[in-house]
Scaffold this motif. Structure first.
Motif, PDB file in Angstrom:
ATOM      1  N   UNK A 182       2.608  -2.896  -7.196  1.00  0.00           N
ATOM      2  CA  UNK A 182       3.130  -2.808  -5.830  1.00  0.00           C
ATOM      3  C   UNK A 182       3.412  -1.358  -5.457  1.00  0.00           C
ATOM      4  N   UNK A 203      16.616  -4.449 -12.998  1.00  0.00           N
ATOM      5  CA  UNK A 203      17.192  -5.682 -12.444  1.00  0.00           C
ATOM      6  C   UNK A 203      16.474  -6.920 -12.996  1.00  0.00           C
ATOM      7  N   UNK A 204      15.128  -6.993 -12.882  1.00  0.00           N
ATOM      8  CA  UNK A 204      14.481  -8.189 -13.448  1.00  0.00           C
ATOM      9  C   UNK A 204      14.671  -8.302 -14.955  1.00  0.00           C
TER      10      UNK A 204
ATOM     11  N   UNK B  80      -4.138   5.695  -7.863  1.00  0.00           N
ATOM     12  CA  UNK B  80      -3.009   5.249  -7.080  1.00  0.00           C
ATOM     13  C   UNK B  80      -3.471   4.496  -5.835  1.00  0.00           C
ATOM     14  N   UNK B  83      -4.431   0.803  -5.876  1.00  0.00           N
ATOM     15  CA  UNK B  83      -3.365  -0.201  -5.924  1.00  0.00           C
ATOM     16  C   UNK B  83      -3.105  -0.789  -4.537  1.00  0.00           C
ATOM     17  N   UNK B  84      -3.417  -0.013  -3.489  1.00  0.00           N
ATOM     18  CA  UNK B  84      -3.254  -0.568  -2.133  1.00  0.00           C
ATOM     19  C   UNK B  84      -4.444  -1.452  -1.767  1.00  0.00           C
ATOM     20  N   UNK B  97      11.154 -10.247  -9.114  1.00  0.00           N
ATOM     21  CA  UNK B  97      11.931 -10.010  -7.902  1.00  0.00           C
ATOM     22  C   UNK B  97      13.187  -9.247  -8.286  1.00  0.00           C
ATOM     23  N   UNK B  98      13.556  -8.268  -7.491  1.00  0.00           N
ATOM     24  CA  UNK B  98      14.735  -7.488  -7.885  1.00  0.00           C
ATOM     25  C   UNK B  98      15.633  -7.110  -6.730  1.00  0.00           C
ATOM     26  N   UNK B 105      12.616  -7.353  -0.692  1.00  0.00           N
ATOM     27  CA  UNK B 105      11.692  -7.457  -1.814  1.00  0.00           C
ATOM     28  C   UNK B 105      10.247  -7.479  -1.333  1.00  0.00           C
ATOM     29  N   UNK B 108       9.045  -4.025  -0.445  1.00  0.00           N
ATOM     30  CA  UNK B 108       8.996  -2.986  -1.484  1.00  0.00           C
ATOM     31  C   UNK B 108       7.635  -2.287  -1.543  1.00  0.00           C
ATOM     32  N   UNK B 109       6.572  -3.061  -1.519  1.00  0.00           N
ATOM     33  CA  UNK B 109       5.226  -2.476  -1.565  1.00  0.00           C
ATOM     34  C   UNK B 109       4.929  -1.597  -0.365  1.00  0.00           C
ATOM     35  N   UNK B 112       6.651   1.636  -0.469  1.00  0.00           N
ATOM     36  CA  UNK B 112       6.027   2.599  -1.373  1.00  0.00           C
ATOM     37  C   UNK B 112       4.805   3.250  -0.735  1.00  0.00           C
ATOM     38  N   UNK B 161       0.858  -5.694   1.083  1.00  0.00           N
ATOM     39  CA  UNK B 161       0.096  -4.444   0.922  1.00  0.00           C
ATOM     40  C   UNK B 161      -1.195  -4.502   1.736  1.00  0.00           C
TER      41      UNK B 161
END
Lengths: 265, 286
Positions: A182, A203-204, B80, B83-84, B97-98, B105, B108-109, B112, B161
């Motif tokens: 991600x 965290x995870x 890099x 990844x997108x 998940x964090x 969450x 997040x992508x 970034x 993404x």
């Protein structure tokens, strides 16, 4: 990447060292360390080195594996050597420099001492499975139960911690891959940014560690675990003749080292 | 365009140590833009290792991976950027998940990617829609939701993404049948509407047979079979030799044929089986 960590790694085998009772190995390591710290002259250092080498040969542990374990300690070893070399008074090797012959000798001895110390303890963890080790520790510390030290609980926690190190490392690897997918970036940025970038991993990881702890607790309770009280073992540790012989040799080694220290050799 | 092309890919784990293991050996294939591909293979066949090469999480020991004509391992920047373009949803993604809230969450992508707030918001809502995440959940903590909901949030986090290629590793593992169906329907819907390539890694032959246009079977790190579901499931012996099943409808059709029922055509979904049986019934009314 993270899998390269060797921590308390055990190399299964069937040598005489592997077969020794973990209790005698633990006592032997204590005797060994005590003996090592008696060494003062070159002859006594040579004696300890010879004994260590003999144990390595007996246990079929390759020097390569010992060196791999020493690598993380390299910094401390070099630092100790340098400090000793420059901060010991005596005859200077090159006039005007603070490096002395006495310092050089001392630093070589210090290096030997650290390397031998680590090698000796590695021989213990390399030849003893974590379970045997904690079992041995629990029995050796058994008398402390009389003064209400929770020995069983401490040792079972220790063996669980050891058991879960590889699991958690694997988990960390997985989470890192997923967050990298991600677009999380762990390698660049200022220190604060990089510290913050660890949150998506930590965290995870904590969540799953707690989940695992919960599951483990339930699994243990459903198998009627209720602490150390009245707990018997499937494999009862028994001293064999070889253990008594090994312990006698260990005591002899310590005595020899004390005598050598007396004579300053 | 995000055509995936893999040339003579080889991957060795822990090369040069006693634990050396060849995970991928001589894999070459092309996945054109917009295809819905199923990758099958038993545990340890190299399929998970393979997909991690497609977005440069793993680098090949030998061989090359191209995405949209560009070598993904050409430099740090291509590694890099890919990844997108190629989004991977890993197995059991709910454990990753964090954030404090579902919304953050999923964001997040895109965050970034350094997108504007407005664009992030747009993508989060769109991804939530595709993955079947209710917007009412946005302010909840992802940790207090059910397994199926968490899974969909994790899928949304990758869809956000807007990858040209979406890869899902065992997206239905550990879900109840209703949850499975829902998540697969969402994925199909996403494939139809976005025109992205979708690659699903799965053990479940029924799901794969139902939705995939093309199936690639891995065995011992090599591509053992590659073709349409008709082609793949017409060789059940070969699949069994690799430790894989045929879909339930195929094995039922085979059993019926063995009993003398003249079923026609290739059968690998429930609908096809039903059709074939009805045709036999019409031809010979009792």
């Amino acid at each position: 990447m993270l899998k390269d960590v060797t921590l308390g790694q055990y190399f299964p085998g069937n040598t005489i060292v592997h077969r020794l009772d973990p209790r005698s190995k633990l006592i032997l390591v204590v005797l060994y360390i005590a003996g090592l710290f008696q060494a003062s002259g070159w002859i006594s250092y040579a004696a300890v080195t010879a004994v260590t080498a003999l144990c390595m040969i007996l246990s079929h542990i390759k020097p390569k594996n010992i060196f791999k374990g020493l690598k993380p300690m390299l910094f401390i070893i070099v630092l100790t050597a340098l400090l000793n070399m420059f901060y010991t008074s005596g005859r200077e090797i090159i006039p005007g420099w603070h490096m002395t012959w006495e310092g050089l000798a001392r630093s070589v001895q210090m290096i030997l001492r650290i390397v031998l110390l680590i090698t000796g303890t590695f021989l213990l963890t390399y030849t003893t499975s974590p379970i045997a080790l904690t079992d041995g520790l629990e029995m050796l510390l058994g008398p402390l139960k009389k003064i209400k030290v929770p020995v069983h609980e401490m040792t079972i926690m220790m063996s669980m911690a050891l058991r879960f190190i590889p699991t958690l490392i694997e988990e960390t690897d997985k989470i890192m891959s997923a967050q990298k997918a991600r677009g999380a970036d762990f390698e660049t940025g200022r220190l604060t940014e990089r510290a913050r970038a660890l949150l998506p991993i930590l965290v995870p990881l904590f969540v799953s560690a707690f989940r695992r702890a919960d599951e483990l607790a339930v699994a243990m309770e459903s198998r009627c675990y209720h602490g150390g009280e009245g707990r018997t073992r499937m494999k009862v540790l028994r001293f064999a003749a070889r253990d008594w012989i090994a312990l006698a040799l260990g005591a002899l080694f310590l005595a020899g080292m004390i005598v050598m220290k007396r004579y300053g050799i | 365009m995000s055509e995936i092309r893999v040339e003579k890919l080889r991957h060795v784990y822990s090369a040069g140590t006693p634990f050396e293991k060849v995970a991928i050996e001589d894999v070459s294939l092309t996945i054109p833009q917009g295809q819905l591909v199923g990758i099958i293979g038993h545990t340890g066949s190299g399929k998970s290792t393979f997909i991690q090469h497609l977005n440069a999480l793993l680098q090949p020991t030998e061989g090359k991976v191209f995405c949209g004509g560009e070598d993904v391992n050409a430099s740090k920047f291509t590694r890099r950027d890919v990844k997108w373009k190629v989004g991977i949803v890993f197995q059991y993604p709910e454990y990753q998940l964090f954030e404090e809230t579902v919304y953050r969450d999923i964001a997040f992508g895109p965050k970034n990617m350094k997108l504007s707030e407005q664009e992030i918001d747009e993508r989060v809502r769109e991804a939530a829609h595709f993955a079947g995440v209710d917007e009412e959940l946005f302010e909840r903590s992802p940790l207090e939701l059910s397994g199926g909901q968490k899974r969909r949030i994790a899928v949304a986090g990758v869809i956000a993404l807007r990858p040209g290629v979406l890869i899902l590793d065992e997206p239905t593992a550990g879900l109840d049948p209703a949850g499975c169906r829902r998540i697969l329907d969402n994925i199909c819907e996403y494939h139809r509407q976005s025109g992205s390539t979708v690659i699903i890694v799965s053990h479940n032959m029924d799901d794969t047979a139902r939705i995939a246009e093309r199936i690639i079977a891995f065995d011992h790190g090599r591509v053992a079979m590659d073709g349409t579901p008709e082609q793949i499931f017409s060789e059940p012996e070969k699949l069994e030799a690799m430790g894989l099943d045929v879909p339930k409808s195929t094995s039922l059709a085979m059993a019926l044929k063995a009993e003398g029922l003249p079923l026609e055509g290739s059968i690998y979904t429930h609908a096809q089986l039903l059709d074939a049986i009805l045709r036999v019934k019409e031809a010979a009314p009792c």
